[in-house]
Design a protein around this motif. Sequence first.
Motif, mmCIF file in Angstrom:
data_model
loop_
_atom_site.group_PDB
_atom_site.id
_atom_site.type_symbol
_atom_site.label_atom_id
_atom_site.label_comp_id
_atom_site.label_asym_id
_atom_site.label_seq_id
_atom_site.Cartn_x
_atom_site.Cartn_y
_atom_site.Cartn_z
ATOM 1 N N VAL A 1 -9.526 -5.591 0.248
ATOM 2 C CA VAL A 1 -10.699 -6.463 0.234
ATOM 3 C C VAL A 1 -11.932 -5.570 0.245
ATOM 4 N N GLU A 2 -12.897 -5.891 -0.612
ATOM 5 C CA GLU A 2 -14.091 -5.056 -0.695
ATOM 6 C C GLU A 2 -15.340 -5.910 -0.872
ATOM 7 N N ILE A 3 -16.408 -5.526 -0.173
ATOM 8 C CA ILE A 3 -17.727 -6.150 -0.334
ATOM 9 C C ILE A 3 -18.687 -5.088 -0.839
ATOM 10 N N ARG A 4 -19.452 -5.453 -1.858
ATOM 11 C CA ARG A 4 -20.536 -4.593 -2.332
ATOM 12 C C ARG A 4 -21.832 -5.378 -2.188
ATOM 13 N N ALA A 5 -22.817 -4.783 -1.541
ATOM 14 C CA ALA A 5 -24.023 -5.554 -1.223
ATOM 15 C C ALA A 5 -25.271 -4.689 -1.236
ATOM 16 N N ASP B 1 -19.367 -14.668 -5.460
ATOM 17 C CA ASP B 1 -20.587 -14.094 -6.034
ATOM 18 C C ASP B 1 -21.790 -14.570 -5.210
ATOM 19 N N LEU B 2 -22.377 -13.639 -4.449
ATOM 20 C CA LEU B 2 -23.617 -13.916 -3.721
ATOM 21 C C LEU B 2 -24.735 -13.011 -4.234
ATOM 22 N N SER B 3 -24.617 -12.621 -5.508
ATOM 23 C CA SER B 3 -25.607 -11.712 -6.085
ATOM 24 C C SER B 3 -26.644 -12.433 -6.942
ATOM 25 N N THR B 4 -26.359 -13.658 -7.318
ATOM 26 C CA THR B 4 -27.280 -14.394 -8.191
ATOM 27 C C THR B 4 -27.804 -15.624 -7.463
ATOM 28 N N SER B 5 -29.000 -15.514 -6.955
ATOM 29 C CA SER B 5 -29.684 -16.622 -6.261
ATOM 30 C C SER B 5 -28.806 -17.278 -5.206
ATOM 31 N N GLY C 1 -24.676 -1.819 -12.090
ATOM 32 C CA GLY C 1 -24.052 -3.107 -11.819
ATOM 33 C C GLY C 1 -23.541 -3.274 -10.404
ATOM 34 N N PHE C 2 -23.760 -2.265 -9.533
ATOM 35 C CA PHE C 2 -23.306 -2.392 -8.155
ATOM 36 C C PHE C 2 -23.984 -3.589 -7.493
ATOM 37 N N ALA C 3 -23.208 -4.410 -6.792
ATOM 38 C CA ALA C 3 -23.711 -5.586 -6.081
ATOM 39 C C ALA C 3 -24.288 -6.643 -7.009
ATOM 40 N N THR C 4 -23.792 -6.663 -8.249
ATOM 41 C CA THR C 4 -24.147 -7.748 -9.163
ATOM 42 C C THR C 4 -22.868 -8.395 -9.648
ATOM 43 N N ALA C 5 -23.008 -9.513 -10.336
ATOM 44 C CA ALA C 5 -21.826 -10.231 -10.816
ATOM 45 C C ALA C 5 -21.030 -9.413 -11.816
ATOM 46 N N SER D 1 -27.756 -9.572 -0.707
ATOM 47 C CA SER D 1 -27.023 -10.143 -1.831
ATOM 48 C C SER D 1 -25.866 -9.226 -2.182
ATOM 49 N N GLY D 2 -24.824 -9.795 -2.769
ATOM 50 C CA GLY D 2 -23.671 -8.982 -3.123
ATOM 51 C C GLY D 2 -22.468 -9.830 -3.446
ATOM 52 N N ASN D 3 -21.283 -9.195 -3.412
ATOM 53 C CA ASN D 3 -20.061 -9.854 -3.859
ATOM 54 C C ASN D 3 -18.864 -9.451 -3.023
ATOM 55 N N LEU D 4 -17.864 -10.317 -3.061
ATOM 56 C CA LEU D 4 -16.587 -10.064 -2.395
ATOM 57 C C LEU D 4 -15.493 -9.964 -3.448
ATOM 58 N N PHE D 5 -14.752 -8.858 -3.386
ATOM 59 C CA PHE D 5 -13.632 -8.637 -4.287
ATOM 60 C C PHE D 5 -12.331 -8.705 -3.503
ATOM 61 N N PHE D 6 -11.350 -9.371 -4.082
ATOM 62 C CA PHE D 6 -9.999 -9.381 -3.520
ATOM 63 C C PHE D 6 -9.113 -8.656 -4.528
ATOM 64 N N GLY D 7 -8.580 -7.504 -4.125
ATOM 65 C CA GLY D 7 -7.925 -6.660 -5.108
ATOM 66 C C GLY D 7 -8.960 -6.213 -6.130
ATOM 67 N N ASP D 8 -8.693 -6.442 -7.415
ATOM 68 C CA ASP D 8 -9.645 -6.091 -8.462
ATOM 69 C C ASP D 8 -10.495 -7.266 -8.906
#
Length: 851
Positions: free
Chosen positions: A531-535, A497-501, A419-423, A485-492
């Motif tokens: 702040v964390e980005i997974r992509a 969400d930039l992982s789905t289209s 699930g890394f870099a997915t919603a 593609s990936g996601n930005l998390f603030f805290g937890d």
Amino acid sequence: MTTFNVEETLSKLSVIQKIKLLSGLGWWHTEPVAEYGIPSMRMSDGPNGVRGTRFFNGVPSSCFPSSTGLGASFDVDLAYKVGIALGEECRAKGCHILLGPTVNTQRSPLGGRSFESFAEDPTLNGLIAAAYINGVQSKGVSATIKHYVANDQEFERFSISSDVSERALREIYLKPFQLALKHSDPWALMSSYNRVNGVHVSESPRLLDDILRKEWGFKGLIMSDWIGVYSTVESIKAGVDLEMPGPTVMRGKAVERSLAAQKLFISDIDERARKVLELLQKAYASGIPFDAPEEGVDTPELRQLLRESAADSIVLLKNDKNVLPLTMDSKIKSIAVIGPNAKYAFSSGGGSARLLESYTVTPLQAIQAVAEKRDLDVKFALGTTTHKLNPLLDPYITLLDGTGTGALLEFWNEIPANGFATANSKLTDNLKPCTWSCTTKVSNCVLLDGVDDTKVEKDCYLRYSTVFTPEESGTYEFSLTLAGSGNLFFGDNLIIDLSTSPAPGDYFMGLGTAEVKAQVNDLQAGQGYKVEIRASNHDYVKQVPIIPNWGGLRIGAVKVVEPEDALNEAVDLARVSDVAILVVGLNHEWESEGYDRPDLELPGLTNRLVSEVLEVNPNTIVVNQSGSSVTFPWIDEAHTVLQAFYGGNELGNGIADVLFGIVNPSAKLSLTFPKRLADVPSYPSYGSKGQEHGRILYNEGVFVGYRGYQIKNITPMFPFGFGLSYSAFEYSALNCSEISSEGKFTVTFTIKNTSSVYGREVAQIYIADDEASLPRPQKELKGFKKVALQAGESQSVETELDREALGFFDDRRGEWVAEKGVFSVLVGASSEDIKLKGSVELRNGLAWRGL
């Protein structure tokens, strides 16, 4: 080895090795042939700094004012000193070739790269460029004059045809290159992306060989702009020595096949390879090591030059009520500093001119520093926002372990967790150990380089983690753009969400995602938030296989403020302050390589902010910062206005020095400021709306810039060459010598400082052909001198001119012509403010080719 024999080395090389020399190695190096002592030469982007070899996590650099600002100084000595400083920084970074200066004529202020050239006038453009080149090359570093030629807009820049008459091409667009070659000796030249009259410049024997090499005698290397070679045989035959960047697309095996077909011959390859080796010979002589570690330069002397150049690029446009300078005896106790360009240091325009500054000083910081010494109260209000993308997090991020500023960037070649870099990704995932990691101080990571390619594959996963600490409490809007593609998390919490289209956007060479935003409420000033980005960059690297990269990310955040509230707060602050200093304008998002501006307007609510502050505070000073012209609909109401351009590292101190009278302004506009876009001579034949099926018609001919305004009797907002001072100057005693048989003559006059303040004046010499056989401009700049005068001091000024000042290009005869007759000599403080008039007579006509 300190010497290098070109012909001996060339004779030893095999055909394959010679072909290898004709294209680059990666972004910033030439190809080596180690067995024959041929190392890689290193190059770096300019023109206002030396970035070095890395877009990501590079060595910080000195940023000098944008070229329009340096051009506005009208100071060849300053340009020479800036060139020396750039050459010294090249040496520190192990760089043999600097990719500057840019001397494309500013046909329209809408051009995305207008800020990169010195002026709309070819004489000012060419002479400042020559001084810059001489300074750079005095340190053994090759300057690269660019982009040859008629590369005046960003719209369809790889394919657009600049359709221009021969006379206009020669007198306006080729002329700054010609003058730079006449007064300096650039060791390299960069061909442009575009076509000229239907033929790509990189495939034009007429432009590259007939004019540049044969007619002008250019002996240096010709390189392509990056991915600016579109053919194999044609570009080599035309004279492009070096295809950049590497790995090659149009050479290599394609050259071998062309040799087999006898479309090319060994002699063609030898000509091109010889030029690469000749430049290498200069690199050896310079003593700059090959493959050296990159280091920065930061000395008190360099900082002083940066500050001097920032102040000397500022133009005083209006001072009707003598509000400036803000001296010690001014009855001022409180200052309101207002505007988006006050709080941020916009050191340069965008694109390849951008770099990681070694340090910056904002206008607000500089004003506060002076105010503290003078016991003045300074308060700040934003007033309005003008960013296109949310401002970067850079000033507000620290490492998770608390060891310093910045963020941790980690890479994996395989997915580190389900699930890394997915919603569905969760921060509690147990991630595998990363393949490689690094820290960075930036939140805009363009991963074209700076990643260990021995450990990290191009198709990879990454995590960016940091602690964001806001300086003010409130709701913040975060934004994310990815090359992948990936996601930005603030805290937890997953907030973007930039992982789905993900929707496509303009960032990352037009192949990244659109900027997506999300708000986070009730952040507290001084408190840190993770702040964390997974992509994953899978999709991106598949789209751009030609350019090796690891994708990229950009994260921004800005405090949410209602536009009306921000504007009202600024107006209220201005109302209760003794002086209001409005710092407004454009920035690197509005003026950049890659796109042109759609209009000349200041962005957002800027004009309304200025108008409303002017209404409530009679002591309002407007400082505009832009790389080229903008319109001021409030100009009649404003009595005190400065044009600051992009000022480099020391832009803030440069502005403060002029505001507080530490420096007496002496710059003059290097380009006309029109009242409206429709007045610009190139209008409407410019950009996307002016093109005709891939062609741009240069309908204005030679009447570019101030020449066009004058021939049509259009009054601009501020004319070319205009600029005020805290001093006053008187011109007298004009004398013109007779013209020699070679076309040389001398213009002499006297300038007196009639004020009680030391100052510098730029005296401009214009020539008018009174008896021309074809339409010519009313007057043309042909010389200038910057004169420093103490209070009450007079100085005699002498300028030598030659046939260049008299001639035009006769395209029927294919040569320059100066017709016999009387020429007016006009000496003035601007293109419109003529102080002295005289004349010279050419008794016999002249005709010539070459320099």
